[in-house]
Design a protein around this motif. Structure first.
Motif, PDB file in Angstrom:
ATOM      1  N   LEU A   1     -24.697 -26.777 -92.275  1.00  9.45           N
ATOM      2  CA  LEU A   1     -23.588 -27.455 -91.603  1.00  9.45           C
ATOM      3  C   LEU A   1     -22.294 -26.819 -92.077  1.00  9.45           C
TER       4      LEU A   1
ATOM      5  N   ALA B   1     -18.632 -27.714 -92.565  1.00  9.47           N
ATOM      6  CA  ALA B   1     -17.946 -29.012 -92.628  1.00  9.47           C
ATOM      7  C   ALA B   1     -16.632 -28.893 -93.386  1.00  9.47           C
TER       8      ALA B   1
ATOM      9  N   VAL C   1     -17.466 -31.331 -88.440  1.00  8.23           N
ATOM     10  CA  VAL C   1     -18.779 -30.798 -88.789  1.00  8.23           C
ATOM     11  C   VAL C   1     -19.423 -30.073 -87.617  1.00  8.23           C
TER      12      VAL C   1
ATOM     13  N   GLU D   1     -26.562 -28.790 -86.313  1.00 12.80           N
ATOM     14  CA  GLU D   1     -27.496 -29.606 -85.558  1.00 12.80           C
ATOM     15  C   GLU D   1     -27.214 -31.091 -85.786  1.00 12.80           C
ATOM     16  N   ALA D   2     -27.355 -31.897 -84.720  1.00 10.55           N
ATOM     17  CA  ALA D   2     -27.033 -33.318 -84.796  1.00 10.55           C
ATOM     18  C   ALA D   2     -27.884 -34.042 -85.834  1.00 10.55           C
TER      19      ALA D   2
ATOM     20  N   PHE E   1     -26.618 -33.308 -89.261  1.00  7.49           N
ATOM     21  CA  PHE E   1     -25.382 -34.071 -89.479  1.00  7.49           C
ATOM     22  C   PHE E   1     -25.693 -35.506 -89.898  1.00  7.49           C
ATOM     23  N   GLU E   2     -26.639 -36.131 -89.212  1.00  7.87           N
ATOM     24  CA  GLU E   2     -26.993 -37.515 -89.554  1.00  7.87           C
ATOM     25  C   GLU E   2     -27.600 -37.584 -90.951  1.00  7.87           C
TER      26      GLU E   2
ATOM     27  N   ARG F   1     -24.775 -37.458 -93.456  1.00  4.52           N
ATOM     28  CA  ARG F   1     -23.715 -38.459 -93.338  1.00  4.52           C
ATOM     29  C   ARG F   1     -23.487 -39.271 -94.622  1.00  4.52           C
TER      30      ARG F   1
ATOM     31  N   HIS G   1     -18.996 -35.114 -85.865  1.00  5.92           N
ATOM     32  CA  HIS G   1     -19.776 -33.949 -85.450  1.00  5.92           C
ATOM     33  C   HIS G   1     -19.114 -33.366 -84.211  1.00  5.92           C
TER      34      HIS G   1
ATOM     35  N   SER H   1     -23.109 -24.881 -84.798  1.00  5.00           N
ATOM     36  CA  SER H   1     -22.614 -24.121 -85.949  1.00  5.00           C
ATOM     37  C   SER H   1     -21.401 -23.285 -85.575  1.00  5.00           C
TER      38      SER H   1
ATOM     39  N   GLY I   1     -17.156 -26.591 -86.487  1.00  4.33           N
ATOM     40  CA  GLY I   1     -16.335 -27.218 -87.515  1.00  4.33           C
ATOM     41  C   GLY I   1     -15.205 -26.317 -87.948  1.00  4.33           C
TER      42      GLY I   1
END
Length: 292
Positions: free
Chosen positions: A117, A119, A137, A140-141, A144-145, A148, A160, A164, A167
């Motif tokens: 990520l 970020a 960020v 990939e979702a 990200f989760e 978190r 998000h 890639s 961010g």
């Protein structure tokens, strides 16, 4: 709670690592200067003698270093993050680097079995200390989760923004907006002082209207006090504006105000003021007006 390795314990990285400790995570830090490692240890973290040692047992690796070559330096090679982190480890790069480099390194990370990520953060040193950073960020979702809970220990606004590299693109836009705002505030303060206005009162009323901004709130008093102790150094903003102007050129868009401010920041860095806070733009604006 996670085992987290933080690579880079500078102005931003150290308070972020400390806040992760406060949130209950096990935090191992690595930094080239040992005094920063000692400060983390004093707050309940752990120190590592090498990057490889820091990341070997980590669930999450956070890198927070100054520039694109620095990120490549800590993740690549036999002693780097990619070669020593476990399969499935989340790699969160909180540095501010070129979007194309972030995208390429994300591909290298996935090839090494990591979940990358990008970020980057906004909010400066105080935002890092207070754990209220804005974090944009890319990646990939699902990654990200998974990240978190870690990000929530250091930030308040966490979004998000896409795949890639996204961010870093949003961070570049952030740095463009901040630089232009700081320059506009610098010019306004020089203008107010030239007319002998009560500047404290002026900034108070300006802050309550449409001219109000976090830049005015955080940087206005520094200009009035001529206090340019770094919360975010001009040298780093110079690097970021280089990213902005280069990326804008590649995209075929114009950033005339950004380009002008980039030249002013570059001039300050070239004359030796790169270690000042970016509110130090006021110094040059004041001098160009014949003031001291």
């Amino acid at each position: 709670m996670s085992n987290i390795a933080v690579i880079g314990l500078g102005i931003m990285g150290l308070p972020m690592a400390i806040n992760l400790v406060k949130a209950g995570h096990t935090v191992t830090g690595y930094n080239r200067s040992e005094d920063k490692i000692n400060k983390l240890a004093a707050e309940g973290g752990r120190g590592a003698a090498s990057i490889a040692d820091a990341v070997k047992d980590a669930d999450v690796v956070i890198t927070m270093v100054p520039d694109s070559p620095d990120v490549e330096g800590v993740v690549s090679g036999p002693e780097g993050v990619f070669a020593n982190a476990r399969q499935g480890t989340l790699w969160i790069d909180a540095s501010s680097i070129r979007p194309d480099v972030a995208k390429r390194l994300a591909g290298d990370a996935r090839a090494a079995g990591l979940r990358p990520l990008d970020a980057p953060v906004s909010g400066g040193e105080q935002g890092a200390i207070d754990a209220v950073l804005s974090i944009m960020v890319g990646g990939e979702a699902e990654d990200f989760e998974a990240a978190r809970p870690v990000l929530e220990a250091v930030g308040r606004t966490i979004v998000h923004v896409g795949p890639s590299g996204s961010g870093q693109t949003v961070k570049a836009a952030n740095q463009l907006i901040v630089a232009v705002n700081i320059q506009a505030l610098s010019e306004a303060v020089v203008f107010l002082e030239a007319y002998g206005v009560d500047t404290d009162a002026a900034l108070k009323v300006l802050g309550g209207g449409l001219a109000g901004s976090k830049v005015l709130d955080q940087k206005g008093q520094k200009m009035l006090d001529r206090n340019f102790d770094p919360g975010f150094r001009l040298a780093l903003h110079n690097k970021d504006l280089g990213i902005v102007t280069s990326a804008a050129r590649e995209a075929g868009v114009v950033v005339p105000l950004g380009a002008a401010v980039a030249q002013l920041v570059s001039a300050l860095v070239a004359r030796g003021d790169g270690g000042l806070d970016h509110s130090g733009l006021f110094k040059l604006t004041n001098e160009l007006s014949g003031k001291q």
